[in-house]
Design a protein around this motif. Structure first.
Motif, PDB file in Angstrom:
ATOM      1  N   UNK A  98       6.254  36.288  63.033  1.00  0.00           N
ATOM      2  CA  UNK A  98       6.862  35.033  62.608  1.00  0.00           C
ATOM      3  C   UNK A  98       5.826  33.931  62.492  1.00  0.00           C
ATOM      4  N   UNK A  99       4.876  33.913  63.391  1.00  0.00           N
ATOM      5  CA  UNK A  99       3.838  32.875  63.378  1.00  0.00           C
ATOM      6  C   UNK A  99       2.775  33.108  62.307  1.00  0.00           C
ATOM      7  N   UNK A 100       2.693  34.335  61.808  1.00  0.00           N
ATOM      8  CA  UNK A 100       1.636  34.661  60.856  1.00  0.00           C
ATOM      9  C   UNK A 100       2.132  34.871  59.428  1.00  0.00           C
ATOM     10  N   UNK A 101       3.438  34.962  59.230  1.00  0.00           N
ATOM     11  CA  UNK A 101       3.964  35.299  57.916  1.00  0.00           C
ATOM     12  C   UNK A 101       3.903  34.116  56.957  1.00  0.00           C
ATOM     13  N   UNK A 102       4.170  34.383  55.694  1.00  0.00           N
ATOM     14  CA  UNK A 102       4.145  33.329  54.675  1.00  0.00           C
ATOM     15  C   UNK A 102       5.434  32.511  54.710  1.00  0.00           C
ATOM     16  N   UNK A 103       5.361  31.300  54.180  1.00  0.00           N
ATOM     17  CA  UNK A 103       6.552  30.452  54.093  1.00  0.00           C
ATOM     18  C   UNK A 103       7.628  31.120  53.237  1.00  0.00           C
ATOM     19  N   UNK A 148      12.804  46.077  62.045  1.00  0.00           N
ATOM     20  CA  UNK A 148      12.875  45.970  60.579  1.00  0.00           C
ATOM     21  C   UNK A 148      12.466  44.569  60.125  1.00  0.00           C
ATOM     22  N   UNK A 149      12.944  43.570  60.836  1.00  0.00           N
ATOM     23  CA  UNK A 149      12.635  42.190  60.471  1.00  0.00           C
ATOM     24  C   UNK A 149      11.142  41.918  60.630  1.00  0.00           C
ATOM     25  N   UNK A 150      10.568  42.406  61.701  1.00  0.00           N
ATOM     26  CA  UNK A 150       9.127  42.232  61.933  1.00  0.00           C
ATOM     27  C   UNK A 150       8.317  42.882  60.819  1.00  0.00           C
ATOM     28  N   UNK A 151       8.719  44.069  60.415  1.00  0.00           N
ATOM     29  CA  UNK A 151       7.985  44.764  59.360  1.00  0.00           C
ATOM     30  C   UNK A 151       8.093  44.002  58.036  1.00  0.00           C
ATOM     31  N   UNK A 152       9.259  43.443  57.767  1.00  0.00           N
ATOM     32  CA  UNK A 152       9.408  42.618  56.561  1.00  0.00           C
ATOM     33  C   UNK A 152       8.463  41.420  56.602  1.00  0.00           C
ATOM     34  N   UNK A 153       8.414  40.741  57.739  1.00  0.00           N
ATOM     35  CA  UNK A 153       7.556  39.566  57.868  1.00  0.00           C
ATOM     36  C   UNK A 153       6.080  39.937  57.792  1.00  0.00           C
ATOM     37  N   UNK A 154       5.755  41.174  58.179  1.00  0.00           N
ATOM     38  CA  UNK A 154       4.362  41.644  58.134  1.00  0.00           C
ATOM     39  C   UNK A 154       3.965  42.207  56.769  1.00  0.00           C
ATOM     40  N   UNK A 161      15.357  33.497  56.800  1.00  0.00           N
ATOM     41  CA  UNK A 161      15.715  32.426  57.747  1.00  0.00           C
ATOM     42  C   UNK A 161      16.941  32.784  58.589  1.00  0.00           C
ATOM     43  N   UNK A 162      17.984  33.282  57.951  1.00  0.00           N
ATOM     44  CA  UNK A 162      19.214  33.589  58.691  1.00  0.00           C
ATOM     45  C   UNK A 162      18.974  34.676  59.732  1.00  0.00           C
ATOM     46  N   UNK A 163      18.220  35.700  59.355  1.00  0.00           N
ATOM     47  CA  UNK A 163      17.954  36.814  60.271  1.00  0.00           C
ATOM     48  C   UNK A 163      17.016  36.385  61.394  1.00  0.00           C
ATOM     49  N   UNK A 164      16.056  35.532  61.084  1.00  0.00           N
ATOM     50  CA  UNK A 164      15.167  34.998  62.109  1.00  0.00           C
ATOM     51  C   UNK A 164      15.965  34.209  63.139  1.00  0.00           C
ATOM     52  N   UNK A 165      16.863  33.362  62.656  1.00  0.00           N
ATOM     53  CA  UNK A 165      17.703  32.569  63.564  1.00  0.00           C
ATOM     54  C   UNK A 165      18.583  33.478  64.418  1.00  0.00           C
ATOM     55  N   UNK A 166      19.121  34.528  63.803  1.00  0.00           N
ATOM     56  CA  UNK A 166      19.988  35.453  64.530  1.00  0.00           C
ATOM     57  C   UNK A 166      19.196  36.168  65.629  1.00  0.00           C
ATOM     58  N   UNK A 167      17.981  36.587  65.290  1.00  0.00           N
ATOM     59  CA  UNK A 167      17.147  37.284  66.280  1.00  0.00           C
ATOM     60  C   UNK A 167      16.837  36.389  67.467  1.00  0.00           C
ATOM     61  N   UNK A 168      16.494  35.143  67.191  1.00  0.00           N
ATOM     62  CA  UNK A 168      16.161  34.203  68.265  1.00  0.00           C
ATOM     63  C   UNK A 168      17.399  33.865  69.087  1.00  0.00           C
ATOM     64  N   UNK A 169      18.527  33.660  68.410  1.00  0.00           N
ATOM     65  CA  UNK A 169      19.771  33.317  69.116  1.00  0.00           C
ATOM     66  C   UNK A 169      20.237  34.448  70.032  1.00  0.00           C
ATOM     67  N   UNK A 170      19.878  35.681  69.706  1.00  0.00           N
ATOM     68  CA  UNK A 170      20.322  36.825  70.500  1.00  0.00           C
ATOM     69  C   UNK A 170      19.229  37.369  71.418  1.00  0.00           C
TER      70      UNK A 170
END
Length: 357
Positions: A165-170, A309-315, A177-186
């Motif tokens: 998340x800290x290294x991925x592109x804008x 899966x989300x991490x791999x997408x961001x990478x 965004x929605x999935x990132x928020x969901x991951x953090x919220x859970x």
């Protein structure tokens, strides 16, 4: 399709290309698998190439399987454990041209399924994974080496997610965004797990770590369970790895590649069959803490797979093979929906567990 393997591979098991036929089988993404049929024998074998990009220490796999096979042969000689066949030099694996290979017996009159289509199949599969854990309940788990370090370590997976998340592109961050928020919220799924991790009655066990339906052999006529296969990931772990992965892969009629999220639902009869099958073997061995975490095991594994899966997408899709752009993001959406469905049905599912216990 007919294939011809390097002569050295066949030779190390006492065969030549003239006295066997070889066909590639299976749909696994990790190891290449072949069916080897000697022309002069009434037997067949599985010949498998070990992917060292994933399994960086093949010797650990061989050592683990030998230790478990020796234990089961001594204590439960009638149990079917698919252990490797030794090379003509008495080795657990063949090392040919910089690659590792192993041969396994082929079990006749058995099938493995790619898709689970009725609750009986869920029961039989869960029973087989539970049976292996029960038989190894007294086995010294410290004798095993991790074949994929950190494989089901949710703390590690969450750290990898934060780093991505800290290294991925804008652009990617915006799409997810929605999935990132969901991951953090859970993240409380991880926090809840960590509140149990140091309890004395939450032991390390011998776990399979990959309990999808295709890793169980069923009788082709009765569909009763025979044994479990694909044993590369057998290593120390918590019981939630096996039972949780069964929930992740048995409860929904569709895989993580389904993009119509309205189809992602919990099949309650499959949940009941999975729990009953597993507890038919492990009920008397689970501790009070483990029984408390039965339903949580599904949340743990689904949440972990979603953030992987989300991490791999961001990478930039560097781990899981994809067939189209954003597939790993779609997979994350799929798994987060499945997690949501587990929460929605929690009361009914917990009542089933309480009744089974």
């Amino acid at each position: 399709m007919e294939l011809i393997l390097a002569p050295e591979i066949l030779k190390t098991y006492g065969y030549t290309k003239e006295n066997v036929s070889v066909k590639q089988i299976g749909s696994g993404l990790i190891n290449r698998t072949y069916l080897l049929s000697p022309l002069s024998e009434d037997k067949q074998y599985i010949l498998q190439h070990i992917n060292t990009s994933v399994f960086k220490s093949p010797e650990a796999i061989a050592n683990n399987l030998k230790a478990i096979a020796d234990y089961l042969t001594k204590n439960y000689p009638d149990y079917i454990f698919i252990k490797p066949i030794l090379t003509i030099n008495g080795e657990e694996m063949a090392y040919i041209n910089g690659e590792y290979w192993r041969m396994l017996p082929f079990v006749k009159d058995a099938i493995s399924l790619e898709v689970i289509s009725n609750p009986k199949q869920a029961y039989e599969a869960a029973k087989q994974f539970g049976k292996l854990s029960r038989l190894l309940n007294q086995f010294n788990v410290d004798a095993l080496e991790p074949t994929i370090p950190g494989f089901h370590n949710l703390s590690l997976r969450y750290e990898q997610f934060v780093l991505a998340l800290n290294q991925t592109s804008k652009q990617l961050k915006g799409l997810a965004k929605h999935e990132i928020d969901f991951a953090i919220d859970h993240k409380y799924v991880l926090d809840y797990y960590n509140s149990f991790i140091h309890r004395n009655d939450f032991p390390d066990r011998v776990m399979h770590h990959d309990t999808k339906i295709s890793n169980v052999l069923l009788d082709k006529n009765t569909f009763e369970g025979i044994c479990v296969i694909d044993l590369d990931t057998i290593m120390p772990g918590k019981f939630i790895s096996d039972l949780g992965d069964m929930m992740r892969t048995y409860l929904c009629a569709f895989s993580e590649n389904e993009t119509d999220l309205s189809k992602i639902r919990i099949r309650v009869p499959y949940f009941e069959s999975t729990v009953k099958g597993y507890l038919s073997e492990m009920k008397n061995n689970l501790t009070a803490t483990e029984k408390e975490l039965i339903l949580f095991s599904g949340k743990y594994m689904i949440y972990m797979q979603a953030i992987r899966f989300l991490t791999d997408f961001l990478n930039g899709d560097v781990y899981y093979p994809i067939n189209y752009p954003n597939q790993n993001l779609d997979r994350a959406k799929n798994q987060f929906k499945l997690l949501h469905e587990l929460f929605v049905n929690e009361k009914e599912l917990q009542e089933i567990i309480d009744e089974c216990l």
